[in-house]
Design a protein around this motif. Sequence first.
Motif, short mmCIF file in Angstrom:
data_model
loop_
_atom_site.label_atom_id
_atom_site.label_comp_id
_atom_site.label_asym_id
_atom_site.label_seq_id
_atom_site.Cartn_x
_atom_site.Cartn_y
_atom_site.Cartn_z
N ILE A 32 2.80 -22.48 -2.64
CA ILE A 32 3.54 -23.75 -2.57
C ILE A 32 3.70 -24.23 -4.00
O ILE A 32 2.72 -24.36 -4.73
N PHE A 133 -2.38 -28.45 -3.04
CA PHE A 133 -1.56 -27.46 -2.33
C PHE A 133 -1.49 -26.16 -3.11
O PHE A 133 -1.43 -25.08 -2.54
N THR A 136 -4.76 -24.23 -2.43
CA THR A 136 -4.82 -23.55 -1.13
C THR A 136 -3.91 -22.33 -1.10
O THR A 136 -4.24 -21.33 -0.47
N PRO B 621 7.05 -33.00 2.37
CA PRO B 621 5.83 -32.97 3.19
C PRO B 621 4.54 -33.06 2.38
O PRO B 621 3.54 -33.55 2.89
N THR B 622 4.56 -32.58 1.12
CA THR B 622 3.29 -32.64 0.39
C THR B 622 2.93 -34.10 0.09
O THR B 622 1.77 -34.50 0.22
N PHE B 646 10.33 -29.20 10.68
CA PHE B 646 11.03 -28.33 9.75
C PHE B 646 12.17 -27.63 10.47
O PHE B 646 12.08 -27.36 11.66
N LEU B 650 13.85 -22.46 7.33
CA LEU B 650 12.93 -22.59 6.20
C LEU B 650 11.86 -21.50 6.24
O LEU B 650 11.36 -21.07 5.21
N PHE B 651 11.50 -21.08 7.44
CA PHE B 651 10.39 -20.13 7.55
C PHE B 651 10.84 -18.73 7.88
O PHE B 651 10.29 -18.06 8.73
N HIS B 652 11.84 -18.31 7.15
CA HIS B 652 12.33 -16.94 7.24
C HIS B 652 11.33 -16.04 6.53
O HIS B 652 11.10 -16.20 5.35
N ALA B 656 6.96 -17.15 3.83
CA ALA B 656 7.25 -18.55 4.06
C ALA B 656 6.38 -19.12 5.18
O ALA B 656 5.92 -20.26 5.11
N ARG B 659 3.17 -20.16 3.90
CA ARG B 659 3.20 -21.45 3.19
C ARG B 659 2.99 -22.59 4.17
O ARG B 659 2.38 -23.61 3.84
N LEU B 660 3.52 -22.41 5.37
CA LEU B 660 3.32 -23.44 6.39
C LEU B 660 1.84 -23.54 6.72
O LEU B 660 1.28 -24.63 6.86
N ASP B 662 -0.60 -22.78 4.67
CA ASP B 662 -1.25 -23.42 3.52
C ASP B 662 -1.09 -24.94 3.56
O ASP B 662 -2.01 -25.69 3.22
N LEU B 663 0.09 -25.36 3.97
CA LEU B 663 0.37 -26.80 4.03
C LEU B 663 -0.56 -27.48 5.04
O LEU B 663 -1.19 -28.50 4.75
N VAL B 665 -3.39 -26.33 6.26
CA VAL B 665 -4.79 -26.21 5.86
C VAL B 665 -5.14 -27.25 4.79
O VAL B 665 -6.20 -27.87 4.83
N THR B 666 -4.22 -27.47 3.86
CA THR B 666 -4.50 -28.46 2.81
C THR B 666 -4.67 -29.85 3.43
O THR B 666 -5.56 -30.60 3.06
N VAL B 728 14.45 -26.97 2.21
CA VAL B 728 14.56 -26.59 0.81
C VAL B 728 15.90 -25.91 0.61
O VAL B 728 16.19 -24.92 1.26
#
Lengths: 313, 729
Positions: A32, A133, A136, B621-622, B646, B650-652, B656, B659-660, B662-663, B665-666, B728
Amino acid sequence: MVQTMTAGRSSETRRGHVFDIQKFAIHDGPGIRTTVFLKGCPLRCVWCHNPESHDSAVEISLQLAKCIGCGHCFQACPRQCHVRVDGRREFRREACVRCGLCAARCYAGALEVIGKDMTVDEVLREVLADRPFYETSGGGMTVSGGEPMAQFDFTLALVEGARAAGISVCLETAGVGAWDEYRQLLGAVDLFLYDFKESDPVRHLEFTGYSCERILDNLRRLDEAGAALVLRCPIIPGCNCRDDHFQAIAALANRLRQVREIQLMPYHPLGQAKLSRLGKEIRWPDSGFPSEAEVARWVARVAAHTRVPVRQG
Amino acid sequence: MFDDEVTEIPVNMGTDRAEAIRQRILDAKAARCGAGSVPCEHWVLADAAALRYTEGQPWPLRCGKRTRQRLASLAFAVDDHERLAGRPVANPHWLPVRAGGRIPDGDYASAQAYLATFGPMPGQTGHCEPDFSIVLAEGVEGLRQRVRARRQTATEQQAMVLDSFLDALDGLSDMILNAATAVDAAVRIAWPDERRNELEAMAAACRQVAHGAPRTFQEAIQLLWFVLLGVSHGDQSALVVPGRMDRTLVSFYERDLAAGRLTREQALELIEALYFLINDYVPDGLAMAVMVGGRNAEGQDTTHALSYLCLEALRRTRLVYPTVGICWHSGTPKSLTGLAVELIAQGYATPAFFGDATIQRGLQSYGVPPAESCHYINSTCVEITPSGASNIWVASPYFSTCRILLEELAEQAGRGADAAATFAAFMDGYLDRLRKAIGAAVAEQNHWRDLRQRHGGKPLQSVFTRDCVVRARDIDDGGARYNWVECSFVGLANLADSLHVIREEVYQRRTLTLAALQALLAADFAGHEPVRLRFSNGHPKYGNGCDAVDELVSRVVQAVRVECGRHRLRPDNSPFVPGAFCWIMHERLGAECGATPDGRRAGLPFADGGGPAQGRESQGPTAAILSTTSWDHAPMIGGVALNLKFSRELFHGPAAVQRLRDLVVTYLQRGGFEVQVNVVDREALARARAHPDQYRDLVVRIGGYTDYFTRLSPAMQDEVMRRTEFKVV
């Protein structure tokens, strides 16, 4: 705050022209990321999807669909650039000095100032807000544009500042800077997202307004210096969608040692609407989005000629 | 430990079968306009029958007979594909003619009139995971023996309560045998032989668990369903949920697998069968929760192969129930989080993520010992209740924080020169008003608790709730270990945004007075669109990383926590526990509320949980996550939801999708309570709106609540479409 000294000016005072800072960028390098878009570019690719990045100066964007006719901009403008002619609002750009007073009063969001001068520290503060972010996901900052090398001092200070703060840095470049400047970035940039738009030198000049010789030379030198590279190649229907071009991409990657991946970036026509908002002329016929099948075909074409991983970017 | 495990299951097996059941449920639900499979008229006739023949007997005994009557009168059906028995259907012997039954409408009306002579039983029911541990180990008969044993040392009053428990258990057995009879009928006409064998095994499983302990995974999951159905129907308790299935069923799964009696694919089919039964029985518009993963009392991860199966079962069922929550902690296998994210990225709306550390900290702060705080469920949407031991009324009530703001504004505006001179004084006035609303709500809930104690009685739910049997007290009489009331504060983002505008416009820039502001809002900004836009777009909004606004939410939450902490609920001095969750109330309360200073027009929905208000996520989102976690969620055990939406494209690709993960989990690492992600494209929603008949199965998730998109009101559909699609370019 991170203090970085470059060429005698501190990160508190060094200013750059920034037109966007995009959070949750998940397609501009690993993890990210936050992508910092710098304003100003020496290329004029006819298909450019970020035409607001061309000039380094501030610009005023007007989206008529959002205008509610409140008249605040008429009052705000000291030079009477916003006027009513035959019952229609008109924006006389020739008299505009881009002071932005009109946009500051436009709560409907029809008028916007594109571009902002920011210090290195101001940019880093925004970038570092998302540090959790990056941790992670293995992400970080990507500097893009425009062309970051067009503001080399600022880019260098930004990159070194991010590096000093311990986050990863990617740099997206069209390859048009001086080699000596790229050389200075080598230690601080983890991954170069290197644009390669057209393999035919004549067409390159015609469609981007820039010769590809320096671009290829810098690419070769970065490769020799061991810099990690991703090649980013746009798919532009009606321009570079030729077998020989995509084979040339594969051949180029094969000649180099450091290319980690080839990303093919399908053209999208979003730049066209942006041009008209900026009061600029549209120079490229809207060819629409390439179909998924077409993108897949070009990805396969490149992949057939190289062992470097290829994917849609 | 499961990181390396291959969770892939061949999807072709059983797919046709699952699809046939799925279509049948969708058709039946559409024909019933979303209602559950048992018409509510059932209760009227069964209740009246039981209460009439027990006239003059003590109330607890009558409650026991009533529950037994309700359960014994349930009829069942089984189709050509089902793998579990127990699908209840309308029973014409217990329905009036006008509802398709055989009982004269006049008799039905007289039953209704008779029931109206009994005292009211307001307040919430169900919303809990029953205690399955004893029934799965010892069977219904084991429970009966425990109740009888307790009866030997009981007082006369307690003995009556325990007798009602025994009656309720008899009703449960009767109900299970009814289901077995329905399978028998299907056996007689079954074809081919494999199906007949399957049906015979289903009937045998029912007969086994009607009294005895389950011996196999199939018998255990069959009994689990009968308990859910029995408590829901027998005690008229809404939303009794399967809960922690990956713990409840583990020993059966492992034993059967080791003995070669069961394959993973068969276990998956049985879990799917349970999901199907739930979807058929439970009316649309509610919620049913399964939760997987998490930690045991020693802090070790409890993720199991079954955790994955509970998620995998969503693939072929693809219906609104249940929601499968991931109980996430830092030791949760990446593969479990990954599977949930993969399902989300494919457009499955129901997996949600819960922050185990935050929730356990919150539960412990309300007195749940660490040995129990690891065992909880989102009892419906995001309200947390300890498993197997709760009589917790959730979402009782919903506070409209912005309506209270408008009341304060109106009063201040009326004071003229005596209006609050500083923002601090205005804020004090608001918080005082909020405190009074909390006090009044507690008084009402306590009154309802008294009525329930007097007129209530839920003997079967009591048997499945610790410590009702030990205390020999009905759950409506305070027999459960946890008797909290959880309330919810709706519209916190709009409130903070509004307070910030008041601070800036009225007290800093002094562009208008409180009275002028009040007049502007009362007129819904009529003729003042530029001012509305200035309020809406000219000031920073909660959820975009602006400390000055985010801090206002933090301040209000702190005040709410302190005030709720001053109150106690009857009958056992239980805590009043706050939350910030909305179900669909942000729409309803928004519809009833006038324009607010954040630029929201009258009648529009409020923000839907802990995140920024709709359409106000300008920083992505962050930033929304950083703002949302800038205040402590742990005390808000009544639930905090963050919705992220979303667009699909975006999540192709797998990177990707990563990354979702990771988002998410953070967010959880930072103390986030719950997060859910909708991955849809706007076009899909627009198409669903235009052609609802073709999109009956399009599921969306709003504020911790999952529903079919086409079932939503037009206003709610608008809202789902308006909610920012983070995209994005």
